[in-house]
Motif scaffolding. Sequence first.
Motif, mmCIF file in Angstrom:
data_model
loop_
_atom_site.group_PDB
_atom_site.id
_atom_site.type_symbol
_atom_site.label_atom_id
_atom_site.label_comp_id
_atom_site.label_asym_id
_atom_site.label_seq_id
_atom_site.Cartn_x
_atom_site.Cartn_y
_atom_site.Cartn_z
ATOM 1 N N GLN A 175 1.288 -13.612 -21.398
ATOM 2 C CA GLN A 175 1.772 -13.333 -22.746
ATOM 3 C C GLN A 175 1.253 -12.025 -23.346
ATOM 4 O O GLN A 175 1.955 -11.403 -24.157
ATOM 5 C CB GLN A 175 1.396 -14.505 -23.675
ATOM 6 C CG GLN A 175 2.080 -15.804 -23.296
ATOM 7 C CD GLN A 175 1.539 -16.998 -24.066
ATOM 8 O OE1 GLN A 175 0.774 -16.839 -25.032
ATOM 9 N NE2 GLN A 175 1.902 -18.206 -23.633
ATOM 10 N N LEU A 176 0.064 -11.590 -22.966
ATOM 11 C CA LEU A 176 -0.506 -10.395 -23.588
ATOM 12 C C LEU A 176 0.024 -9.128 -22.915
ATOM 13 O O LEU A 176 0.379 -9.140 -21.731
ATOM 14 C CB LEU A 176 -2.030 -10.433 -23.511
ATOM 15 C CG LEU A 176 -2.710 -11.544 -24.327
ATOM 16 C CD1 LEU A 176 -4.224 -11.492 -24.146
ATOM 17 C CD2 LEU A 176 -2.346 -11.440 -25.802
ATOM 18 N N PRO A 177 0.069 -8.020 -23.644
ATOM 19 C CA PRO A 177 0.506 -6.750 -23.038
ATOM 20 C C PRO A 177 -0.558 -6.206 -22.091
ATOM 21 O O PRO A 177 -1.741 -6.548 -22.196
ATOM 22 C CB PRO A 177 0.695 -5.836 -24.240
ATOM 23 C CG PRO A 177 -0.221 -6.392 -25.286
ATOM 24 C CD PRO A 177 -0.231 -7.877 -25.087
ATOM 25 N N GLN B 154 -9.083 -11.653 -30.067
ATOM 26 C CA GLN B 154 -9.380 -13.048 -30.383
ATOM 27 C C GLN B 154 -8.488 -14.024 -29.627
ATOM 28 O O GLN B 154 -8.692 -15.244 -29.698
ATOM 29 C CB GLN B 154 -9.252 -13.275 -31.898
ATOM 30 C CG GLN B 154 -10.227 -12.445 -32.714
ATOM 31 C CD GLN B 154 -10.126 -12.710 -34.210
ATOM 32 O OE1 GLN B 154 -9.299 -13.494 -34.662
ATOM 33 N NE2 GLN B 154 -10.987 -12.049 -34.978
ATOM 34 N N GLU B 155 -7.492 -13.509 -28.921
ATOM 35 C CA GLU B 155 -6.609 -14.393 -28.161
ATOM 36 C C GLU B 155 -7.217 -14.780 -26.820
ATOM 37 O O GLU B 155 -6.733 -15.702 -26.163
ATOM 38 C CB GLU B 155 -5.251 -13.723 -27.957
ATOM 39 C CG GLU B 155 -4.517 -13.450 -29.258
ATOM 40 C CD GLU B 155 -3.124 -12.908 -29.020
ATOM 41 O OE1 GLU B 155 -2.379 -13.536 -28.247
ATOM 42 O OE2 GLU B 155 -2.781 -11.866 -29.604
ATOM 43 N N VAL B 156 -8.266 -14.061 -26.393
ATOM 44 C CA VAL B 156 -8.955 -14.378 -25.146
ATOM 45 C C VAL B 156 -10.309 -14.974 -25.491
ATOM 46 O O VAL B 156 -11.101 -14.372 -26.212
ATOM 47 C CB VAL B 156 -9.142 -13.123 -24.277
ATOM 48 C CG1 VAL B 156 -9.895 -13.475 -22.996
ATOM 49 C CG2 VAL B 156 -7.798 -12.497 -23.942
ATOM 50 N N GLY B 157 -10.561 -16.166 -24.958
ATOM 51 C CA GLY B 157 -11.827 -16.825 -25.229
ATOM 52 C C GLY B 157 -12.921 -16.370 -24.287
ATOM 53 O O GLY B 157 -13.040 -15.189 -23.966
ATOM 54 N N GLU B 158 -13.700 -17.348 -23.793
ATOM 55 C CA GLU B 158 -14.783 -17.017 -22.878
ATOM 56 C C GLU B 158 -14.270 -16.625 -21.499
ATOM 57 O O GLU B 158 -15.005 -16.058 -20.699
ATOM 58 C CB GLU B 158 -15.736 -18.212 -22.750
ATOM 59 C CG GLU B 158 -16.483 -18.551 -24.034
ATOM 60 C CD GLU B 158 -17.336 -17.403 -24.505
ATOM 61 O OE1 GLU B 158 -18.034 -16.792 -23.659
ATOM 62 O OE2 GLU B 158 -17.319 -17.097 -25.704
ATOM 63 N N ALA B 159 -13.010 -16.953 -21.248
ATOM 64 C CA ALA B 159 -12.409 -16.613 -19.954
ATOM 65 C C ALA B 159 -10.940 -16.268 -20.167
ATOM 66 O O ALA B 159 -10.317 -16.722 -21.125
ATOM 67 C CB ALA B 159 -12.546 -17.776 -18.981
ATOM 68 N N ASN C 139 -4.980 -5.747 -28.106
ATOM 69 C CA ASN C 139 -4.900 -7.074 -27.484
ATOM 70 C C ASN C 139 -4.421 -6.984 -26.038
ATOM 71 O O ASN C 139 -3.912 -7.945 -25.475
ATOM 72 C CB ASN C 139 -3.975 -7.998 -28.290
ATOM 73 C CG ASN C 139 -2.535 -7.500 -28.309
ATOM 74 O OD1 ASN C 139 -2.268 -6.323 -28.014
ATOM 75 N ND2 ASN C 139 -1.605 -8.374 -28.669
ATOM 76 N N ARG C 140 -4.589 -5.807 -25.406
ATOM 77 C CA ARG C 140 -4.142 -5.588 -24.037
ATOM 78 C C ARG C 140 -5.143 -6.131 -23.012
ATOM 79 O O ARG C 140 -6.320 -6.313 -23.302
ATOM 80 C CB ARG C 140 -3.937 -4.099 -23.776
ATOM 81 C CG ARG C 140 -2.865 -3.457 -24.636
ATOM 82 C CD ARG C 140 -2.934 -1.949 -24.519
ATOM 83 N NE ARG C 140 -1.915 -1.280 -25.332
ATOM 84 C CZ ARG C 140 -2.013 -0.033 -25.755
ATOM 85 N NH1 ARG C 140 -3.070 0.697 -25.439
ATOM 86 N NH2 ARG C 140 -1.056 0.496 -26.483
ATOM 87 N N ILE C 141 -4.631 -6.306 -21.799
ATOM 88 C CA ILE C 141 -5.458 -6.665 -20.646
ATOM 89 C C ILE C 141 -5.322 -5.553 -19.599
ATOM 90 O O ILE C 141 -4.254 -4.952 -19.455
ATOM 91 C CB ILE C 141 -5.003 -8.000 -20.016
ATOM 92 C CG1 ILE C 141 -5.084 -9.142 -21.037
ATOM 93 C CG2 ILE C 141 -5.878 -8.347 -18.809
ATOM 94 C CD1 ILE C 141 -4.637 -10.480 -20.463
ATOM 95 N N GLY C 142 -6.392 -5.311 -18.875
ATOM 96 C CA GLY C 142 -6.350 -4.370 -17.768
ATOM 97 C C GLY C 142 -7.115 -4.916 -16.581
ATOM 98 O O GLY C 142 -7.799 -5.942 -16.690
ATOM 99 N N LEU C 143 -6.996 -4.256 -15.446
ATOM 100 C CA LEU C 143 -7.694 -4.643 -14.223
ATOM 101 C C LEU C 143 -8.569 -3.492 -13.744
ATOM 102 O O LEU C 143 -8.111 -2.350 -13.679
ATOM 103 C CB LEU C 143 -6.692 -4.983 -13.114
ATOM 104 C CG LEU C 143 -5.798 -6.203 -13.307
ATOM 105 C CD1 LEU C 143 -4.701 -6.200 -12.253
ATOM 106 C CD2 LEU C 143 -6.612 -7.480 -13.212
ATOM 107 N N ILE C 144 -9.815 -3.793 -13.423
ATOM 108 C CA ILE C 144 -10.679 -2.785 -12.805
ATOM 109 C C ILE C 144 -11.454 -3.421 -11.660
ATOM 110 O O ILE C 144 -11.557 -4.645 -11.553
ATOM 111 C CB ILE C 144 -11.683 -2.142 -13.791
ATOM 112 C CG1 ILE C 144 -12.651 -3.190 -14.353
ATOM 113 C CG2 ILE C 144 -10.979 -1.371 -14.882
ATOM 114 C CD1 ILE C 144 -13.832 -2.578 -15.084
#
Length: 315
Positions: free
Chosen positions: A197-199, A184-189, A244-249
């Motif tokens: 800030q996010l892990p 929920q910390e990431v909106g439409e973008a 609540n993590r972010i990754g790259l692909i």
Amino acid sequence: MTDHSLLSRLDLNLLTSLDALITERSVTRAAERLHLSQPALSASLARLRNHFGDPILARRGNTYELTPFALRLAEHTTMALDAARRVFESQASWEPNESAREFSIYGSDYGFTTVGRVVSELAAERAPGVRFRFMLHNPVVVEDAANRLRAADGMVIPHGILTGLPFVDLWRDDWLAVVSETNQEVGEAVSMDNIAQLPWVMTYQSRSAFTSAERQIQQLGIEPRVEVVVESFQALPHFVAGTNRIGLIQAALAPIARRLGGVRVLPLPFPATPLVNALWWHPVHNADSEHIWMRGLFEEAAAIVASGTDAGAED
């Protein structure tokens, strides 16, 4: 003494015996593997010990262990056998549809899922006896690429990591962010605040194995808070879903990530430098007609991946 005169005095069959002894760590099992009598292989071991001035196998209780010197030889032995095998498998005239050659390619699961899979399909249509062995690279393999590629046929990896080797460009791809559907910390973008800030789940993260987008984030003055490092692009979404993590692909893997469910694939909030994928090989293969055929197959497969007409990658 020159290298040629030294080789002329050696029985290259000893290389096969050495490989079996290192692999099996037992004279009995090595003899069985090579379909030789135990006395015959023991004689080979004696000659190897005399040549190297090292016991190769040393008794430890009721078992045998490789000596430290033999452990150092292990990797070189495998590479030498592969190279010798290639020499004697080569043919003056070669027809793909009559060949049973195996091509060995290093790369990541990203490269194999995209261009590797299409290459295998094209080869199956045109040269049903030809086989591909796709081997996952790792930081150690990448750092030693110049030596590894003497015995292998190629490595699929983007520009910016390898230098000084021949290559052919394959296709360009873009980077995207992966977040959980429940985040929920990431909106439409994805925002730059999210990036900071996010892990994070990162891939590879070593001196010679990294992604250009990860480096760009650091160049933007952000040091990502890394919770997980995984040496697999396809596995990354599993470490993002439900967190609540972010990754790259890469964009080519986005349809696969979406099919897994539980994640959203979004654009990055900065213009990430596209990656240019390439096939790299050792110069020893430059004039090999079979290798030239294989390189053409990769170029054709890459054009299919780039066009987006690859049915296997569709949603």
